[in-house]
Design a protein around this motif. Structure first.
Motif, PDB file in Angstrom:
ATOM      1  N   LEU A 192       0.848  -1.197   0.000  1.00  0.00           N
ATOM      2  CA  LEU A 192       0.000   0.000   0.000  1.00  0.00           C
ATOM      3  C   LEU A 192       0.883   1.246   0.000  1.00  0.00           C
ATOM      4  O   LEU A 192       1.791   1.375   0.831  1.00  0.00           O
ATOM      5  CB  LEU A 192      -0.898  -0.009   1.240  1.00  0.00           C
ATOM      6  CG  LEU A 192      -1.893   1.146   1.362  1.00  0.00           C
ATOM      7  CD1 LEU A 192      -2.943   1.078   0.257  1.00  0.00           C
ATOM      8  CD2 LEU A 192      -2.575   1.119   2.734  1.00  0.00           C
ATOM      9  N   SER A 194       0.965   5.491   0.084  1.00  0.00           N
ATOM     10  CA  SER A 194       0.113   6.617   0.487  1.00  0.00           C
ATOM     11  C   SER A 194       0.969   7.841   0.781  1.00  0.00           C
ATOM     12  O   SER A 194       2.042   7.721   1.391  1.00  0.00           O
ATOM     13  CB  SER A 194      -0.656   6.228   1.750  1.00  0.00           C
ATOM     14  OG  SER A 194      -1.312   7.349   2.287  1.00  0.00           O
ATOM     15  N   ARG A 220      -1.556  -1.064  -4.163  1.00  0.00           N
ATOM     16  CA  ARG A 220      -2.599  -0.031  -4.180  1.00  0.00           C
ATOM     17  C   ARG A 220      -1.932   1.299  -3.900  1.00  0.00           C
ATOM     18  O   ARG A 220      -1.049   1.371  -3.045  1.00  0.00           O
ATOM     19  CB  ARG A 220      -3.653  -0.294  -3.112  1.00  0.00           C
ATOM     20  CG  ARG A 220      -4.536  -1.474  -3.381  1.00  0.00           C
ATOM     21  CD  ARG A 220      -5.610  -1.595  -2.305  1.00  0.00           C
ATOM     22  NE  ARG A 220      -6.570  -2.647  -2.635  1.00  0.00           N
ATOM     23  CZ  ARG A 220      -6.434  -3.911  -2.253  1.00  0.00           C
ATOM     24  NH1 ARG A 220      -5.393  -4.285  -1.527  1.00  0.00           N
ATOM     25  NH2 ARG A 220      -7.336  -4.808  -2.600  1.00  0.00           N
ATOM     26  N   LEU A 222      -2.894   5.210  -2.826  1.00  0.00           N
ATOM     27  CA  LEU A 222      -3.991   6.076  -2.373  1.00  0.00           C
ATOM     28  C   LEU A 222      -3.844   7.527  -2.832  1.00  0.00           C
ATOM     29  O   LEU A 222      -4.774   8.313  -2.674  1.00  0.00           O
ATOM     30  CB  LEU A 222      -4.092   6.039  -0.842  1.00  0.00           C
ATOM     31  CG  LEU A 222      -4.352   4.671  -0.210  1.00  0.00           C
ATOM     32  CD1 LEU A 222      -4.451   4.813   1.308  1.00  0.00           C
ATOM     33  CD2 LEU A 222      -5.638   4.051  -0.751  1.00  0.00           C
ATOM     34  N   ALA A 234      -7.993   1.920   5.194  1.00  0.00           N
ATOM     35  CA  ALA A 234      -7.498   1.129   4.055  1.00  0.00           C
ATOM     36  C   ALA A 234      -6.679  -0.053   4.560  1.00  0.00           C
ATOM     37  O   ALA A 234      -6.782  -1.173   4.038  1.00  0.00           O
ATOM     38  CB  ALA A 234      -6.664   2.012   3.126  1.00  0.00           C
ATOM     39  N   THR A 238      -7.721  -3.936   3.856  1.00  0.00           N
ATOM     40  CA  THR A 238      -6.966  -4.685   2.842  1.00  0.00           C
ATOM     41  C   THR A 238      -5.797  -5.476   3.427  1.00  0.00           C
ATOM     42  O   THR A 238      -5.195  -6.289   2.719  1.00  0.00           O
ATOM     43  CB  THR A 238      -6.426  -3.738   1.743  1.00  0.00           C
ATOM     44  OG1 THR A 238      -5.490  -2.823   2.336  1.00  0.00           O
ATOM     45  CG2 THR A 238      -7.547  -2.962   1.076  1.00  0.00           C
TER      46      THR A 238
END
Ligand code: B12
Length: 313
Positions: A192, A194, A220, A222, A234, A238
Motif C-alpha cells: 500500500l 500513500s 494499491r 492512495l 485502508a 486490505t
C-alpha cells in the motif's frame, strides 16, 4: 515595477512583515537596504525589495530562513514587464529562459526546453520513450529528478514557473499511470502506497508505483493528502504486508501517522517512511527509511517474494 528607495517601515508594509523581522533578515542573512543617502537611514532599492519578496515567500512556504536567504541573495531584480535583470547585468525575458539540469545530459536538456515551451506533447513523448527504453527507475533518477529539481530551483529563485511545474507534474503522472503490470498478479495487492496527510508531492510515490508495476508487483496507491483515518481504514480493510508513507516536507512528516500504523490491529509487516520530510531520529522504532527509489523498490519486491514463497510452501 518602478520602486523609489523605501524606508524600512514602507518595505515592511509592502511585504506584510514586522520591521523587527526585516532587521533580523538584515543582521543574520545580509538582506538589508543597499542605498545610502548621506545623513539618512539606508534605503531599500527595487533590487533589495525583490530579494526580500523571495525571502518572505519562501519562509511563508516553510523553507528555513537560512535556505530562503540563500535563494533570496541569488534572486534577480525584477524590472518592468516581467523582465528580470540578473546581478551580472544580463537581462533575460520572462524570469530566466532555461531550467538548470546540471550534468543530466541532452535528453534532460530537451525535456527542460519542452517544459519551458509548455509543450505537453513533447514532454509526454520524451518521458514515455525514456520509460520504454530505460525503464522507470532510470527515467526517474536520470531524467525526471534533474528536471524537477531544476524547476524547483528556478521557482525558488524567481517565483516563476509555477505553470511549468504543474504541466510537467501532470505529464509525469500520466506517463507513470500508464505503466502496466508486466505479469499477472499472484493474489491480491499486499503493498500500500500513500502520501502523508496534506502532502501534495506525490510524484516520487507515483514513480514507485510505476516501478512496481514494471517489476510485476501489484499494489494499491492512495495518492496525495491522505488523512490518517483513511489510511488506517485502508489498512484495516486490505491488510497490506507493507505500507509506504511519503512525506516531502517536514510539515507533513508527523510521526504519529507511522505510530498509528504500527499500532493497527492488522499491523503491516513493514512500515516504510519515504521522502525527505521524515527525520530518522524522530521516527518510531521498527520503521524503515528507504533513501531512494531503488531501495524502496528492492524492499517491496522482497516483501512480495517472501509472501509468494510462503503461499507456495
Ligand atoms: C513538482 C513540485 C510540486 C507539485 C507536486 C505535484 C505532484 N503531484 O507531486 C506541486 C505544485 C503540487 C507542489 C506544491 C508545493 N510545493 Co513543491 N515542488 C515540486 C518540485 C519541483 C518537485 C517535487 C518532486 O517530485 N521531487 C522529487 C525529486 C525530484 O526530489 P529529490 O530532491 O531529487 O529527491 C530526493 C529524495 O526524495 C530521494 N528520492 C527521490 N525519489 C525517491 C523515490 C522514493 C520512493 C524514495 C524512497 C526516495 C526518493 O532522493 C533524492 C535525494 O535525497 C520540488 C523541487 C524539488 N527539489 O523536489 C518542489 C518543492 C518540493 N516544493 C516546495 C514547496 C515549498 C511547495 C509548496 C509548499 C508551495 C506552495 N506554496 O503551495 C506546495 C506544498 C503543499 C503541500 N502541502 O504538500 C519546496 C519545498 C521546500 C522545503 N524544503 O520545505 C520545493 C523543494 C521547491 C523549492 N525549492 O522551494 N510542488
Amino acid at each position: 515595477m518602478a520602486v523609489e528607495a523605501l524606508s524600512a517601515g514602507a518595505v515592511a508594509r509592502r511585504l506584510g512583515v514586522a520591521v523587527t523581522t526585516l532587521r533580523t533578515w538584515h543582521q543574520r542573512y545580509g538582506l538589508g537596504p543597499s542605498q545610502h543617502v548621506p545623513g539618512h537611514h539606508r534605503r531599500y532599492t527595487a533590487a533589495d525589495l525583490a530579494r526580500l519578496e523571495v525571502m518572505r515567500r519562501l519562509t511563508a512556504e516553510g523553507v528555513s530562513p537560512a535556505e530562503a536567504a540563500r535563494w533570496a541573495r541569488q534572486a534577480p531584480e525584477t524590472i518592468s514587464g516581467g523582465t528580470v535583470r540578473h546581478r551580472s547585468g544580463t537581462v533575460r525575458d520572462g524570469g530566466g529562459a532555461t531550467i538548470p539540469v546540471g550534468r543530466a545530459g541532452p535528453v534532460a536538456r530537451g525535456l527542460a526546453r519542452a517544459a519551458m515551451r509548455l509543450d505537453s506533447a513533447a514532454i509526454s513523448e520524451t518521458i514515455s520513450r525514456a520509460i520504454a527504453t530505460d525503464g522507470v527507475v532510470d527515467t526517474w533518477d536520470r531524467l525526471l529528478r534533474p528536471v524537477l529539481v531544476g524547476i524547483g530551483e528556478r521557482h525558488a529563485a524567481t517565483a516563476a514557473l509555477v505553470e511549468v511545474e504543474h504541466l510537467v507534474s501532470r505529464c509525469v503522472s500520466t506517463a507513470f499511470a500508464t505503466v502496466t503490470m508486466t505479469r499477472p498478479a499472484f493474489g491480491p495487492p499486499r503493498i500500500l502506497l500513500s502520501c502523508a496527510y496534506e502532502e501534495q508531492h506525490s510524484l516520487p510515490l507515483e514513480a514507485l508505483a510505476a516501478a512496481l508495476a514494471e517489476a510485476g508487483v501489484s499494489h494499491r496507491f492512495l495518492g496525495a493528502r491522505v488523512p490518517l483515518t483513511a489510511l488506517l481504514d485502508a489498512v484495516d480493510r486490505t491488510g497490506p504486508a507493507a505500507v509506504v508513507v511519503w512525506s516531502h516536507t517536514r510539515f507533513t512528516a508527523d510521526p504519529a501517522q507511522l505510530s498509528a500504523l504500527l499500532a493497527a490491529p492488522r499491523r503491516p509487516l513493514l512500515v516504510l517512511a519515504a521522502g525527505p520530510g521524515w527525520q530518522s531520529d524522530t521516527l518510531p522504532a521498527g520503521v524503515m527509511c528507504p533513501t531512494d527509489l531503488t531501495e524502496a523498490l528492492t524492499l517491496a519486491v522482497a516483501v512480495r517474494d517472501s509472501l509468494d514463497r510462503s503461499a507456495v510452501s
